[in-house]
Structure formats: C-alpha cells, structure tokens
Design a protein around this motif. Structure first.
Motif, PDB file in Angstrom:
ATOM      1  N   ALA A 156      27.930  13.389   3.969  1.00  0.00           N
ATOM      2  CA  ALA A 156      27.518  12.788   5.235  1.00  0.00           C
ATOM      3  C   ALA A 156      26.696  13.806   6.017  1.00  0.00           C
ATOM      4  O   ALA A 156      27.193  14.885   6.354  1.00  0.00           O
ATOM      5  N   LEU A 157      25.449  13.468   6.268  1.00  0.00           N
ATOM      6  CA  LEU A 157      24.543  14.293   7.072  1.00  0.00           C
ATOM      7  C   LEU A 157      24.425  13.627   8.423  1.00  0.00           C
ATOM      8  O   LEU A 157      23.897  12.512   8.522  1.00  0.00           O
ATOM      9  N   GLN A 158      24.915  14.284   9.475  1.00  0.00           N
ATOM     10  CA  GLN A 158      25.063  13.626  10.770  1.00  0.00           C
ATOM     11  C   GLN A 158      24.560  14.502  11.908  1.00  0.00           C
ATOM     12  O   GLN A 158      24.805  15.703  11.928  1.00  0.00           O
ATOM     13  N   GLY A 159      23.875  13.883  12.871  1.00  0.00           N
ATOM     14  CA  GLY A 159      23.429  14.609  14.049  1.00  0.00           C
ATOM     15  C   GLY A 159      21.986  14.309  14.388  1.00  0.00           C
ATOM     16  O   GLY A 159      21.229  13.755  13.569  1.00  0.00           O
ATOM     17  N   THR A 195      21.732   7.602  -4.022  1.00  0.00           N
ATOM     18  CA  THR A 195      21.805   6.464  -3.116  1.00  0.00           C
ATOM     19  C   THR A 195      21.938   7.034  -1.714  1.00  0.00           C
ATOM     20  O   THR A 195      22.797   7.890  -1.456  1.00  0.00           O
ATOM     21  N   ILE A 196      21.080   6.576  -0.797  1.00  0.00           N
ATOM     22  CA  ILE A 196      21.057   7.109   0.563  1.00  0.00           C
ATOM     23  C   ILE A 196      21.188   5.946   1.532  1.00  0.00           C
ATOM     24  O   ILE A 196      20.391   4.996   1.489  1.00  0.00           O
ATOM     25  N   CYS A 197      22.175   6.001   2.412  1.00  0.00           N
ATOM     26  CA  CYS A 197      22.437   4.934   3.378  1.00  0.00           C
ATOM     27  C   CYS A 197      22.379   5.479   4.794  1.00  0.00           C
ATOM     28  O   CYS A 197      22.854   6.578   5.069  1.00  0.00           O
ATOM     29  N   ARG A 198      21.791   4.702   5.701  1.00  0.00           N
ATOM     30  CA  ARG A 198      21.734   5.073   7.118  1.00  0.00           C
ATOM     31  C   ARG A 198      23.040   4.656   7.787  1.00  0.00           C
ATOM     32  O   ARG A 198      23.152   3.583   8.360  1.00  0.00           O
ATOM     33  N   THR A 199      24.026   5.517   7.673  1.00  0.00           N
ATOM     34  CA  THR A 199      25.320   5.201   8.257  1.00  0.00           C
ATOM     35  C   THR A 199      26.082   6.493   8.500  1.00  0.00           C
ATOM     36  O   THR A 199      25.549   7.582   8.338  1.00  0.00           O
ATOM     37  N   GLY A 200      27.320   6.395   8.913  1.00  0.00           N
ATOM     38  CA  GLY A 200      28.141   7.573   9.164  1.00  0.00           C
ATOM     39  C   GLY A 200      29.355   7.222   9.995  1.00  0.00           C
ATOM     40  O   GLY A 200      29.584   6.059  10.326  1.00  0.00           O
ATOM     41  N   TYR A 201      30.084   8.257  10.365  1.00  0.00           N
ATOM     42  CA  TYR A 201      31.401   8.068  10.979  1.00  0.00           C
ATOM     43  C   TYR A 201      31.551   8.945  12.221  1.00  0.00           C
ATOM     44  O   TYR A 201      32.638   9.349  12.567  1.00  0.00           O
ATOM     45  N   ALA A 239      36.546  18.335  12.178  1.00  0.00           N
ATOM     46  CA  ALA A 239      35.504  17.860  13.079  1.00  0.00           C
ATOM     47  C   ALA A 239      35.209  16.380  12.855  1.00  0.00           C
ATOM     48  O   ALA A 239      34.926  15.643  13.805  1.00  0.00           O
ATOM     49  N   ARG A 240      35.286  15.943  11.620  1.00  0.00           N
ATOM     50  CA  ARG A 240      35.061  14.521  11.344  1.00  0.00           C
ATOM     51  C   ARG A 240      36.066  13.663  12.102  1.00  0.00           C
ATOM     52  O   ARG A 240      35.725  12.585  12.616  1.00  0.00           O
TER      53      ARG A 240
END
Length: 377
Positions: A156-159, A195-201, A239-240
């Motif tokens: 998960a790449l987030q920010g 597979t790359i999805c525009r999502t996250g938590y 942190a998640r």
C-alpha cells in the motif's frame, strides 16, 4: 535467517523488514512489521498524512474465482452488488454468515465476467474460500475457486506524494478511485506483471500494488527508494491502525465480526439491498427493517487519556451503553479517539465516559471520520 515462531507465517519481505530495524508482531497468523526504527508509529503516521508512506500488507489474503458465470455466482454470495461496477473496477464487499454477521470484509477486483480476484483478510482467507467452494458445490457450478494467499504480495502506497512516486517509477496510475489496471512494469530493466488499484486504508490518495510473490522484493525495493527520495518512509501496521481509526474505517475482529452485522457496524452501504440474494440477506433485511439493537459511533476524548478496545461506554448515571471496538491516540488531532458499538438511544453530541480500569475518561459522541478525508477521485 531470523527466527520465526513455530506456526507463524511470514511474507516475502521478512528479511528486509528485519534488516531495516522493524519491530515484528504477529497479525492474523503472520509475522509483520509493527513499526520501524527512526521515529516509530507517530513518525510513520505523519509521513503518510504529509508526504508518503509504504506498507507491506502481503499478509492479506488473495483468492480467485474463474469460469463461466464467475461474477454472477459471486454476486449471489457476497453482500455488495457487483452489477454496479464494470471490468477494471474494484468493490468493497462482505462475506456474511447465514445469521447476517460478518465472516470477512474484502475487496473484489472485477477483471471480466468470468474472472474475479479477491483480497480478504489474512486470518479469514481459508474461511472465505471454503464458503465460496461450498456454495459452488451446492449449485453444481463449474468454477475454479482458488486460495492464492502465497502467490502474490500486496503493498500500500499512501499519502499526498504517492502519485509522484508512481510517476517517478513510470508505474501506471488507474484513472479513478477503486479502479485498477493489470499492467507490465519495467523495474530495474525487468518486465514484471503488476495489478495496481487506486485504493487504500488511510484516507489519503494512494494505491495498492499486487506483484507476484517472487517479484515482491524487487518491486518493494524500487518503491522504498522512491518513497525515501520523496521524503517519505516505510510504515508498519501500527501506523496503519492509527490512520484507519482516524478515518473510522472498520477492522475485522473489531468493528466487524461473526457477532456483528453490517447494519450495526454502519457499513450497510456495502450491501446490495435490492439484489435477489446474498448470504444472510433475509436475516439482515429483517434487522434493517426492525432497527438494529446497536449502532457504531465515534468517540472523541475530552480529557487526557487514550481509549482502548473492549472497554465499557458509560452514560451520565453510570449505565453501560455499549463498548469500544477500537481505541487509540490520534497523532493528527493529538487526542484520544475510539469507535464503539452502543445502544441506539445514544446521539451525536452526547457526553459519555469510558471505564478504563476504574477511571472514567470523558468522551463526546461524534460522526467519523475524525479527520478530513483526502482521498481524491
């Protein structure tokens, strides 16, 4: 090779995490990074909110349903309505019990009418796959339903700088939230399927990236270097958890479980109420019509103290009105926050208290998210 407790699984990046100072902890039967040296949970949380963070969530399950009518079959089982989305889109959905409670929450990637890829939670993958296989066998359907748990990693790449990291690596970026692409990326001169999805938590702009298990380290190292160059850092499950709690996102085993329904948990939006069938529909529809005996709310501490999961929520006269399902310190707010299942009489703005080892911690009832959502479409 670092020591791994007997009976505990580990992901494809275990040695990388250990070599980079990660504090490892068991989660869902898997040994995963809780936090890294160099600032810990608050620092990693802040990186995600202000620049970019990279999470290894390869412990998450993976499963596939393939064959003629695969999506229609899944739509008769899972709660949400796959008819609302098209190939190339993903959907949050639930696998329910016959009693309408939650076996698991998962993401369904719709590739084609005969091809569905699922990402359930780590500890529940086998149960979800077994339930789907049982339904297939009962129908006599000719479908391939496969547990792919250790075939793929998940990152998960987030920010706010996540798109810049993707661009720096030349990785494709899906057009909109909850859309995905299956692509071949060139990393270190090697073509690798992703597979790359525009999502996250986390509530931030971000992506979930699914490489093959054997390619996971190569992909991770490239991402980690780009994240560091962008001023971000690798982040652990500590942190998640603080990030998702700030957003009021449900976690199975806390806000969702086999003793909690989607109506009680406030995730009825993930139910296709107009569908002819899904597991647990009749019981769940009856509860929705009659009104659930509990509801999920957010609690914001009005005094110094950190709420924890599993403590009683008290009314003005000391009556027990429910219990917290999650609780933590919010690094963004600098304040204690919690999610709780409470009596439906509780209203927004009510002043309540938490019983923390005999000490009353004052809280106010609020509607999550606790911080502004920054996911862009």
């Amino acid at each position: 090779m670092s020591e791994i407790p007997e009976g505990v699984l580990h992901g494809p990046l275990h040695e990388w995490h250990v070599d980079h100072g990660a504090k490892m902890a068991e989660f869902g039967g898997w040994l995963m990074p809780l936090q890294y040296d160099g600032g810990g949970v608050v620092s990693e949380h802040t990186a995600v909110r202000t620049t970019v963070g990279l999470f290894d969530v390869s412990h998450l399950g993976k499963a596939g349903i393939r064959g003629a009518g695969a999506v229609d079959f899944a739509n008769r089982c899972l709660s949400n309505d796959l008819g609302r989305i098209r190939p190339g889109s993903a959907q949050y959905t639930l696998a329910l019990t016959d009693e309408g409670t939650v076996t698991d929450d998962l993401i369904a990637y719709l590739r084609a009418a005969d091809d569905l890829f699922l990402i359930p939670n780590a500890a529940n993958t086998a149960a979800v796959v077994a339930a789907l296989q049982g339904a297939r066998d009962a129908e006599g359907a000719e479908l391939e339903i496969t547990n792919l748990h250790r075939d793929f990693g998940v990152f998960a790449l987030q920010g706010p700088e996540s798109a810049a990291v993707m661009a720096a690596l030349g990785l494709p970026q899906p057009a909109g939230y909850m859309s995905f692409v299956d692509a071949t990326a060139v990393i270190n001169g090697v073509e690798l399927p992703l597979t790359i999805c525009r999502t996250g938590y986390t509530g931030e702009h971000g992506y979930e990236i699914v490489p093959r298990w054997d390619d996971a380290l190569t992909v991770w190292e490239a991402l980690a270097a780009a994240v560091e160059a962008a001023g971000g850092k690798a982040a652990g499950l500590g942190a998640r958890d603080t990030l998702r709690t700030e957003m009021g996102y449900a976690l199975h085993g806390h806000e969702l479980s086999t003793s909690i329904t989607p109506v009680e948990a406030g995730v009825g939006w993930a139910v296709g109420w107009k569908k002819e069938s899904f597991w647990g529909k009749d019981v769940l529809a009856a509860q929705k019509a009659a009104g659930a005996p509990r509801k999920s709310v957010g609690l914001l501490a009005t005094e110094r103290g950190v709420p924890r999961a599993g403590v009683n929520v008290l009314g003005a006269e000391g009556a027990v009105l429910g219990a917290t399902t999650s609780g933590t310190f919010s690094p963004t707010l600098g304040n204690g926050i919690a999610l709780a299942l409470v009596d439906p009489s509780v209203q927004l703005g009510d002043t309540l208290a938490l019983d923390i080892r005999g000490r009353r911690l004052g809280v106010t009832v609020v509607k999550p998210p606790f911080v502004q959502m920054r996911v862009s479409s």
